[in-house]
Design an enzyme around this catalytic site. Structure first.
Site, short mmCIF file in Angstrom:
data_model
loop_
_atom_site.label_atom_id
_atom_site.label_comp_id
_atom_site.label_asym_id
_atom_site.label_seq_id
_atom_site.Cartn_x
_atom_site.Cartn_y
_atom_site.Cartn_z
N HIS A 1 -4.91 -3.28 6.31
CA HIS A 1 -4.74 -3.52 4.86
C HIS A 1 -6.13 -3.87 4.31
CE1 HIS A 1 -3.22 -4.74 1.01
NE2 HIS A 1 -3.80 -5.92 1.14
N ASP B 1 0.84 -1.21 0.00
CA ASP B 1 0.00 0.00 0.00
C ASP B 1 0.87 1.26 0.00
OD1 ASP B 1 -2.49 -1.57 0.37
OD2 ASP B 1 -1.57 -2.05 2.28
#
Ligand code: LMR
Length: 438
Positions: free
Chosen positions: A278, A250
């Site tokens: 996440h 990410d």
């Protein structure tokens, strides 16, 4: 980053006693011995797989009683090399054991070759790979091991394969837990948390029983934050600080978007934090991020883009990729695992930090204790990390951090039965989704 590595039969198997698992594993080991040893040895036990002279020298000792009894070594890796002599002549470091679960999956297929090449731990670090698969994926696992053999990596000294975490995790100094069941059609997220949670509870117990006491664990299988929490709770003899949930992908995605918008190369982007889960509630922090050393807001003069488009793009990038590929991201995930490990084994560049999902106990930001939450970390390069103190918050950031924190607390309630906290109660927020779910 879910990978279809655990077949229903594995899930079923994993609920059985470890003696049954040992039985299956032994059965498969026997099969392996028959299938592979004769292929790689002459009658005198010599290896005929050639090794370039500028790479590993010919093995010093070949087949001993000890190697014959080694349960899980694979093919050419069953040969005993005199690593000690080589260490001295080549100034190599002491061999380290790296366990990888989901080893026959797509992410591993990228990752293992990077590990073996020296790209991750350095050109002077010999490694042993301990590959965990499932009964269903076992043939594919053998295929992976064969490709590793054929690659003649000088630093790759041992490869073993198996389906029993209690065997595969023996003495592991790194455990990269990639295998997990992806959410199937009609499956509730609570079901996914439970099914994968059981796998990670079992793997936590196995690490606790047989891994190095200072093993570093990186959980990649989704939902990775809560899986990491389950794993660490089931491994009470290993420091909670040693467990990570992979949010580096990410961070990399956020850096790429910021660089694109600012018209700079992405190496100019630093101090990017992913806060929280996440999942689609993750918070890519543009308040603290920098481009060419300047606050992002000074370089990208578009507050609406940052708060809406940028944030959503990063949160949902995994889903867009699944639509394009028809499967979850694999190569970029493997790259981000490499980045995540390298950030722990090399000193963090001055002033910068990296994101990792880590245990919140004692965090200085006021985030609820006892969950695994992505936060900004710095390392001296010794495998350990400290949380960055020089971060600022505004209302926008705090509001979003609270949302992702609430999601993780709800996930934790859902898996209470797997972390020794009584009866599970699942009240997940409606929009709780993995990056790949849209
Ligand atoms: C990713 O971020 O690419 C994956 O975690 C997506 C997913 O949900 O598997």
């Amino acid at each position: 980053m879910a990978v279809a590595e655990f077949s229903p039969s594995y899930t079923k198997t994993s609920l059985h006693s470890s003696s049954q698992l040992s039985y299956i594993s032994t059965r498969l080991s026997n099969h392996r011995r028959l299938a592979f040893r004769p292929l790689h040895r002459t009658r005198h036990g010599r290896v005929y797989c050639s090794v370039a002279s500028n790479q590993v020298q010919a093995p010093v000792s070949v087949q001993t009683e000890e190697t014959k009894n080694k349960p899980d070594c694979f093919g050419v890796f069953c040969v005993t090399y005199d690593l000690k002599a080589e260490e001295e002549t080549k100034s190599w470091k002491k061999l380290i054991n790296i366990a990888v679960s989901g080893a026959a999956g797509m992410i591993s297929n990228h990752l293992l070759f990077k590990l073996a090449s020296g790209e991750v731990f350095g050109p002077d670090q010999p490694i042993a790979l301990k590959l965990l698969g499932s009964e269903r994926s076992f043939q594919a696992l053998e295929g992976v091991a064969m490709e590793l053999e054929d690659s003649l990596y000088p630093l790759l000294r041992e490869v073993s394969i198996g389906i029993n975490p209690y065997e595969v995790f023996q003495d592991a100094e790194w455990a990269l837990l990639i295998g997990a069941k992806p959410r199937g059609p009609g499956m509730e997220r609570a079901d996914l948390l439970d099914i994968n949670g059981q796998i990670f509870a079992e793997q936590g117990k196995a690490l606790n029983a047989v891994a190095s006491r200072n093993v570093k664990v990186m959980v990649v299988g989704n939902p990775c934050n809560t899986n990491a929490l389950i794993c660490l709770k089931n491994a009470p003899d290993i420091p909670a600080k040693n467990f990570h949930a992979l949010t580096r992908l990410d961070e990399n995605r956020a850096k790429c978007q910021l660089a694109h918008k600012a018209g700079v190369f992405y190496d100019q982007v630093s101090n990017v934090t992913i806060w929280g889960n996440h999942s689609t509630t993750q918070v890519p922090d543009f308040l603290n991020a920098r481009i060419n050393g300047l606050p992002v807001k000074k370089v990208i003069n578009d507050a609406k883009w940052l708060a809406e488009e940028f944030t959503e793009k990063v949160q949902k990038r995994g889903g867009v990729l699944i639509k394009k590929w028809g499967r979850s991201s694999a190569a970029s995930t493997a790259v981000s695992i490499v980045d995540g490990i390298r950030s722990l084994v090399t000193p963090t560049p001055k002033g910068d930090w990296f994101s990792s999902g880590v245990c919140t106990n004692g965090n200085p930001y006021g985030i609820a204790e006892d969950i695994v939450f992505s936060m900004p970390c710095r390392s001296k390069g010794d495998g350990d990390y400290e949380l960055a103190m020089d971060v600022i918050f505004d209302n926008y950031l705090l509001e979003r951090i609270t949302k992702t924190e609430a999601e993780l607390l709800a996930e934790k309630r859902c898996v209470a039965h797997l972390i020794g906290e009584g009866i599970a109660f699942c009240d997940l927020p409606e929009d709780t989704m993995l990056p790949g779910e849209m």
